[in-house]
Design an enzyme around this catalytic site. Sequence first.
Site, mmCIF file in Angstrom:
data_model
loop_
_atom_site.group_PDB
_atom_site.id
_atom_site.type_symbol
_atom_site.label_atom_id
_atom_site.label_comp_id
_atom_site.label_asym_id
_atom_site.label_seq_id
_atom_site.Cartn_x
_atom_site.Cartn_y
_atom_site.Cartn_z
ATOM 1 N N ARG A 6 0.862 -1.175 0.000
ATOM 2 C CA ARG A 6 0.000 0.000 0.000
ATOM 3 C C ARG A 6 0.898 1.223 0.000
ATOM 4 O O ARG A 6 2.115 1.113 0.135
ATOM 5 C CB ARG A 6 -1.008 0.024 1.162
ATOM 6 N N GLY A 7 0.289 2.390 -0.185
ATOM 7 C CA GLY A 7 1.064 3.600 -0.422
ATOM 8 C C GLY A 7 1.083 3.861 -1.925
ATOM 9 O O GLY A 7 1.389 2.955 -2.720
ATOM 10 N N ALA A 8 0.757 5.078 -2.313
ATOM 11 C CA ALA A 8 0.573 5.383 -3.735
ATOM 12 C C ALA A 8 1.765 5.001 -4.606
ATOM 13 O O ALA A 8 1.597 4.331 -5.631
ATOM 14 C CB ALA A 8 0.228 6.861 -3.910
ATOM 15 N N ASP A 39 -2.130 10.366 -1.318
ATOM 16 C CA ASP A 39 -2.348 9.382 -2.374
ATOM 17 C C ASP A 39 -2.683 10.048 -3.701
ATOM 18 O O ASP A 39 -2.450 9.469 -4.756
ATOM 19 C CB ASP A 39 -3.471 8.428 -1.974
ATOM 20 N N GLN A 64 -1.879 1.757 10.206
ATOM 21 C CA GLN A 64 -0.616 1.846 9.472
ATOM 22 C C GLN A 64 0.436 2.643 10.227
ATOM 23 O O GLN A 64 1.629 2.427 10.049
ATOM 24 C CB GLN A 64 -0.835 2.469 8.095
#
Length: 366
Positions: free
Chosen positions: A53-55, A242, A201
């Site tokens: 995850r994370g853009a 994001d 997170q």
Amino acid sequence: MKVDGVPRRSIQLAADGETVEIVDQTLLPHRFGIATLATLEDAAAAIRDMRVRGAPLIGATAAYGLCLAIRRDASRGSVEAACSELLATRPTAVNLRWALDDMKARVLAVDEARRADAAYARAAEICDQDVAINRAIGENGVALLREAAARRAGPVNVLTHCNAGWLATVDGGTALAPIYRAHDAGIDLHVWVDETRPRNQGAGLTAWELAAHGVPHTVIVDNAGGHLMQDGRVDLCITGTDRTCANGDVCNKIGTYLKALAASDNGVPFYVALPGPTVDWTADSGADLPIEERAGAEVSTVTGETEAGEIRTVRLTPAASPVFNPGFDVTPARLVTALITERGVAEASAQGLLALYPERRRAAAG
């Protein structure tokens, strides 16, 4: 970054040069494990289930996911179908669309027999580009921490939300990049880490990263940030994003907007760190963005480690209670002190962004 003293990226090719290895973020902070992606379906599931995850990392994973699809079938129809499947996994992160559009254009421009090689080469370039961008973000952002350190005695207190460290990117991080750079340069600092419900997170990933790197930090519940700002115990906030709109609005993990409101009310600078590919030049404002709604189980349950070392999931809410779980919110540009990018620090506005990315002004004019 290093894990147990061994340099590692969050995503990289396996020794066979074809399959892909990722850090499985659903195991952290209690276990560190590597998962192998061998098919398009593996890559799509890793993005959808937030094993990555994370853009920026989502974009890199999608790029390699397309590689895996082309390895099986390099036809135009297969490329189009793979891009559609990957694009549907996470609708909010703009890097996903950017990486897939870029990859598709590159591979469809060459003969079918050469598409796999072209895909793997471009995916590697996307990963290396992300690392270079994040290094530049760190260098540009550390000046803000130096200035804050010069104004006070004792450590600079930074508040961050969600995880925008190396686990959210290929390596280096976005919002945490200036923090790592400052720590390595000997600047005395301390990080307040929002737990970031519902998936935690911050508590699970940011805290794990900072501990591994030796950065002083304290985990707080999400609702403590405003109190700390009122009490003068936050010098500045740095978050990631994001998706950033052309007008400077930023879309980030749910709860970011509330931190920005508290920062504005208490005169605390609120910075957002982002790589250029995170800017969605087609979105005029945050009103144009889709907000991902995620499964209610993320709110109604929590997973942790027992004293016996078992990983267990337990219910928090009444079984009959419905859950609404938006994954992101939009922070208006007026609440953002500045944007930290690989090209410099800009005002959160259309003119501020265009000053750093003048080619976008020319593209719009054309």
